[in-house]
Each structure stands twice: as structure tokens, then as C-alpha cells.
Design a protein around this motif. Structure first.
Motif, mmCIF file in Angstrom:
data_model
loop_
_atom_site.group_PDB
_atom_site.id
_atom_site.type_symbol
_atom_site.label_atom_id
_atom_site.label_comp_id
_atom_site.label_asym_id
_atom_site.label_seq_id
_atom_site.Cartn_x
_atom_site.Cartn_y
_atom_site.Cartn_z
ATOM 1 N N VAL A 57 0.847 -1.202 0.000
ATOM 2 C CA VAL A 57 0.000 0.000 0.000
ATOM 3 C C VAL A 57 0.881 1.250 0.000
ATOM 4 O O VAL A 57 0.546 2.247 -0.650
ATOM 5 C CB VAL A 57 -0.989 -0.007 1.185
ATOM 6 C CG1 VAL A 57 -1.739 1.312 1.287
ATOM 7 C CG2 VAL A 57 -1.970 -1.160 1.047
ATOM 8 N N ALA A 58 2.016 1.191 0.684
ATOM 9 C CA ALA A 58 2.949 2.326 0.672
ATOM 10 C C ALA A 58 3.433 2.605 -0.747
ATOM 11 O O ALA A 58 3.431 3.760 -1.202
ATOM 12 C CB ALA A 58 4.138 2.049 1.588
ATOM 13 N N ALA A 59 3.840 1.548 -1.451
ATOM 14 C CA ALA A 59 4.312 1.716 -2.827
ATOM 15 C C ALA A 59 3.202 2.263 -3.724
ATOM 16 O O ALA A 59 3.432 3.192 -4.511
ATOM 17 C CB ALA A 59 4.829 0.385 -3.367
ATOM 18 N N LEU A 60 2.004 1.704 -3.594
ATOM 19 C CA LEU A 60 0.868 2.184 -4.379
ATOM 20 C C LEU A 60 0.600 3.661 -4.087
ATOM 21 O O LEU A 60 0.403 4.460 -5.006
ATOM 22 C CB LEU A 60 -0.382 1.357 -4.072
ATOM 23 C CG LEU A 60 -1.682 1.811 -4.727
ATOM 24 C CD1 LEU A 60 -1.611 1.622 -6.236
ATOM 25 C CD2 LEU A 60 -2.868 1.043 -4.142
ATOM 26 N N SER A 61 0.617 4.017 -2.822
ATOM 27 C CA SER A 61 0.318 5.394 -2.424
ATOM 28 C C SER A 61 1.381 6.368 -2.908
ATOM 29 O O SER A 61 1.059 7.459 -3.377
ATOM 30 C CB SER A 61 0.205 5.491 -0.895
ATOM 31 O OG SER A 61 -0.870 4.719 -0.427
ATOM 32 N N LEU A 62 2.641 5.987 -2.774
ATOM 33 C CA LEU A 62 3.725 6.893 -3.160
ATOM 34 C C LEU A 62 3.872 7.014 -4.676
ATOM 35 O O LEU A 62 4.100 8.107 -5.191
ATOM 36 C CB LEU A 62 5.043 6.430 -2.542
ATOM 37 C CG LEU A 62 5.133 6.574 -1.028
ATOM 38 C CD1 LEU A 62 6.378 5.858 -0.498
ATOM 39 C CD2 LEU A 62 5.128 8.035 -0.609
ATOM 40 N N LEU A 63 3.724 5.903 -5.368
ATOM 41 C CA LEU A 63 3.921 5.925 -6.817
ATOM 42 C C LEU A 63 2.675 6.314 -7.593
ATOM 43 O O LEU A 63 2.777 6.830 -8.702
ATOM 44 C CB LEU A 63 4.417 4.550 -7.289
ATOM 45 C CG LEU A 63 5.752 4.095 -6.703
ATOM 46 C CD1 LEU A 63 6.064 2.669 -7.124
ATOM 47 C CD2 LEU A 63 6.869 5.051 -7.099
#
Length: 138
Positions: free
Chosen positions: A31-37
Motif C-alpha cells: 500500500v505504501a508503494a501504491l500510495s507513493l507511486l
């Protein structure tokens, strides 16, 4: 037969806690990767502002690393696991608040409600697993 106590028994007692920490860490990292990217792309789809995605992503990246660290040590770091239970409860309440506030806070879409609701449900499950795992690992 003589039953021996030792690290093998301790490992069996903390298996649920380790699993819950690693699962939460994995999902949080994704979810962090999805949110940041994907912050800019997610904004119109979910009705949540980009800054919220970036803040969530930054927090979750650190949180995920901490969970993996705590769950992969020879002895689970219990204070991090206990903190995860508390943070998951707070996160779930925040998800409920975002959905309940609706357009008063953000122009959240139906897809956004589903996304926030799914995250809220996931963190409740992770928190419950971690809480149960802490109880078993005593």
C-alpha cells in the motif's frame, strides 16, 4: 517422554505473532508503494487528495520496515508488536471517520469508500491477529 523447553517451544508460541507482523508489513509495504507511486492517478479515482496518499505511503513504508524487523528477530520485539496493535486500531478508527465524514472532508468516490473500507477491515484483522499472537507468545 520428557518434554524439553527451549527455543523450539518459544518459536511455536510466537508463530502467529510473527506471521501477523510479516503479513501486516507486506500489505503495508504494498500500500505504501501504491500510495507513493500512484498518488496523482489515485486522486481522481478515489476522491482522496494526493497529499494524503503521500503521507500514508511515507508512514506505511517506515511502519512496514518496523514490522518486518520486529517479526524477523530471534525474539519478536514485543513493544513493536504491541504498538502495531494500537496503531492498527487507530488506523481503523481513522478509516471509519473518513467514510463517515464523506464529502465534508474529501470528495471521496464510491471506489474511494471501498478502498478506505478495505484498508480499515484489513488493519482490524491484522490488529486482532497481532493481539492474539501477543497473548500466545507470553
Amino acid at each position: 517422554m520428557i518434554k524439553r523447553s527451549g527455543t523450539r517451544g518459544a518459536a511455536n508460541n510466537d508463530a502467529l505473532l510473527r506471521f501477523a507482523l510479516k503479513l501486516d508489513g507486506t500489505v503495508s509495504g504494498l500500500v505504501a508503494a501504491l500510495s507513493l507511486l500512484g498518488a496523482r492517478a489515485l486522486d481522481p479515482l478515489l476522491g482522496l487528495p494526493s497529499w494524503l496518499h503521500w503521507a500514508q505511503g511515507g508512514f506505511l513504508a517506515v511502519y512496514a520496515a518496523g514490522l518486518w524487523y520486529a517479526g524477523t528477530r530471534p525474539a519478536v520485539i514485543r513493544w513493536i508488536a504491541a504498538g502495531a496493535v494500537v496503531l492498527n486500531a487507530i488506523w481503523a478508527v481513522g478509516c471509519i471517520a473518513i467514510i463517515a465524514a464523506g464529502p465534508a472532508w474529501f470528495p471521496i468516490t464510491v471506489l474511494g469508500d471501498a478502498y478506505v473500507g478495505l484498508i480499515g477491515l484489513a488493519v482490524m484483522v491484522f490488529g486482532a491477529m497481532q493481539y492474539a499472537g501477543l497473548g500466545r507468545a507470553r
